[in-house]
Enzyme design. Structure first.
Site, short mmCIF file in Angstrom:
data_model
loop_
_atom_site.label_atom_id
_atom_site.label_comp_id
_atom_site.label_asym_id
_atom_site.label_seq_id
_atom_site.Cartn_x
_atom_site.Cartn_y
_atom_site.Cartn_z
N LYS A 207 0.82 -1.22 0.00
CA LYS A 207 0.00 0.00 0.00
C LYS A 207 0.85 1.26 0.00
O LYS A 207 0.37 2.33 -0.35
CB LYS A 207 -1.01 -0.01 1.14
CG LYS A 207 -0.42 -0.18 2.51
CD LYS A 207 -1.56 -0.11 3.51
CE LYS A 207 -1.07 -0.02 4.94
NZ LYS A 207 -1.16 -1.21 5.72
N ARG A 208 2.11 1.16 0.37
CA ARG A 208 3.00 2.32 0.29
C ARG A 208 3.27 2.72 -1.16
O ARG A 208 3.68 3.83 -1.46
CB ARG A 208 4.33 2.03 0.98
CG ARG A 208 4.25 2.10 2.49
CD ARG A 208 5.64 1.92 3.10
NE ARG A 208 6.18 0.60 2.79
CZ ARG A 208 5.86 -0.51 3.47
NH1 ARG A 208 5.01 -0.44 4.46
NH2 ARG A 208 6.38 -1.67 3.15
#
Ligand code: GLU
Length: 437
Positions: A207-208
């Site tokens: 998700k980064r």
């Protein structure tokens, strides 16, 4: 033997694209083989596997068209069965009880002490490990709860799974699983481990790196068909240079030998492109319904506009429905916003007001206002000024649409019609002179 595969997610509230890709590959494999695609919810972590998390999972599957056969299996309801199998393994001598740290007895599975464990992965080829490099491991905790490896294998046995297709983070676990199958006395499934999805640095995509959960892609306006197609190409290729495939073609072509074994790079630009391709290929009435409802929802009226002509232009270049109507409001109102950068770069230049007035005058005098004649006027002006067509096109585009991008300029002009074009050119020239833009 008929194919039976399963998707076995552990619901957490968000469905990572790596997980759903496993579902997609299983689904395609089953549909290609005319077998069964089953769902097993590995909900043993009761804190994370809430009803809400399970609903999210089911909604994602439905959105992507991943329909499953048979009733879903909920792993948490099979605990007694898992523990019974562990007891059986103890009786057979394949497992033993051990008091670890005094917190009660746990059950430990015996791994072989010599030779090697080997399996042929349908994607990765032969994978082997020396027995001496493996260790006995816990299958039932001292609190009586079964460990993932045991639950996963017992459920695969009970569901008569023939092929285990999953992410390659499970390659190592498979040595344990194979030994469990053997000790239980069940036939081994075939394994296919899918390559990891990585970011530009070759690290696991997370998700980064941007949107990583199915729900986020949905919210951002991706079509499920586009996301499906994109995810399929993360680890699989049809064997020719086709990239956009219909669901039928995917089912027909899907075989595991076309899966790639090396890491699959997540390329968001490709997904954006794919989404545009799907919008472009939608039946006109589907596009039209979406287009018109978005235009009207923005309070714009389509009356008097060449709606069919505008949609011809917009359907081929819309990447997201959410771009509508900002990408084309100028077709429906004279009161459209101007892109600040475009104004700065294209309109606030020496001689632009005069140029716009001159274009308006020439356009007003044309016998016919069409693609060729509107082009020729700008080409002749560009030549006369020694600046070329390009330096005519950009200011005219920004003046009549407020935007720096859009349909081909001459298509755009003809769609707007002579009156609007001339009025806008003159008005922008006036506002520029008055310093009002
Ligand atoms: N619940 C496990 C996971 O989501 C299942 C892996 C498997 O497919 O066997 O990673």
């Amino acid at each position: 033997m008929s194919v039976r595969v399963r998707f076995a997610p552990s619901p957490t509230g968000n469905v990572h694209i790596g997980n759903i890709r496993a579902a997609l590959f299983n689904w395609l494999f089953a549909r290609h083989a005319g077998g069964k695609f089953l769902l097993r919810v590995e909900d043993t972590d009761r804190e994370r596997s809430t009803d809400e998390a399970i609903r999210t999972l089911l909604a994602c599957m439905e959105w992507l068209g991943l329909d499953y056969d048979e009733e879903p299996v909920y792993q948490s309801r099979q605990t007694a069965r898992h523990v019974a199998v562990a007891e059986e393994l103890i009786r057979k001598g394949a497992a033993y009880r051990d008091a670890k740290g005094g917190g009660g007895e746990c059950v430990i599975f015996r791994m072989p002490k010599e030779g090697r464990i080997e399996y042929t992965d349908l994607v990765k080829g032969t994978i082997r490990k020396k027995a001496e490099d493996t260790q006995d491991f816990v299958i039932v905790r001292s609190d009586g709860t079964p460990v993932f490896h045991l639950a996963n294998v017992v459920d695969d046995v009970d569901m008569a799974i023939t092929h285990v297709i999953r992410g390659d983070d499970h390659v190592e676990n498979t040595f344990k699983h194979i030994e469990l199958f053997k000790a239980i006395g069940a036939p081994l499934p075939q394994y296919a481990h899918l390559p990891m999805i990585v970011n530009n640095q070759g690290k696991p995509y997370s998700k980064r790196d941007g949107a990583a959960f199915v729900g986020e892609f949905k919210e951002q306006g991706y079509l499920p068909e586009a996301l499906f197609n994109f995810l399929l190409l993360l680890g699989w290729a049809p064997g020719d240079d086709r990239e956009v495939l219909t669901r039928e073609e995917m089912v027909q072509l899907f075989t595991l030998d076309r899966c790639k074994s090396s890491a699959a790079r997540f390329d968001i630009k490709k997904l954006v492109w794919m989404n545009g391709e799907y919008i472009r290929r939608q039946p006109r009435e589907v596009f039209a319904a979406e287009f018109v409802s978005r235009v009207r929802a923005a309070g714009l009226s389509t009356e008097g506009a060449d709606l069919a002509g505008i949609m011809d232009q917009m359907q081929i270049r819309t990447k997201f429905y959410s771009e509508i109507p900002a990408s084309c409001a100028y077709f429906f109102t004279d009161d459209f916003p101007f892109d600040a950068k475009g104004v700065e770069k294209r309109l606030k230049a020496e001689g632009v007001p005069e140029l716009l007035d001159e274009v308006a005058e020439k356009y007003a005098a044309l016998p016919a206002f069409d693609l060729q004649s509107t082009h020729d006027v700008l080409a002749a002006l560009g030549e006369a000024r020694g600046t070329g067509l390009g330096s005519m096109v950009h200011p005219v585009r920004v003046a009549v649409s407020g935007l720096t991008e859009g349909p081909g300029l001459f298509e755009l002009l003809v769609l707007l019609g002579r009156d609007k074009v001339c009025a806008r050119l003159r008005q922008v020239a006036r506002r520029l002179r008055d310093g009002a833009l």
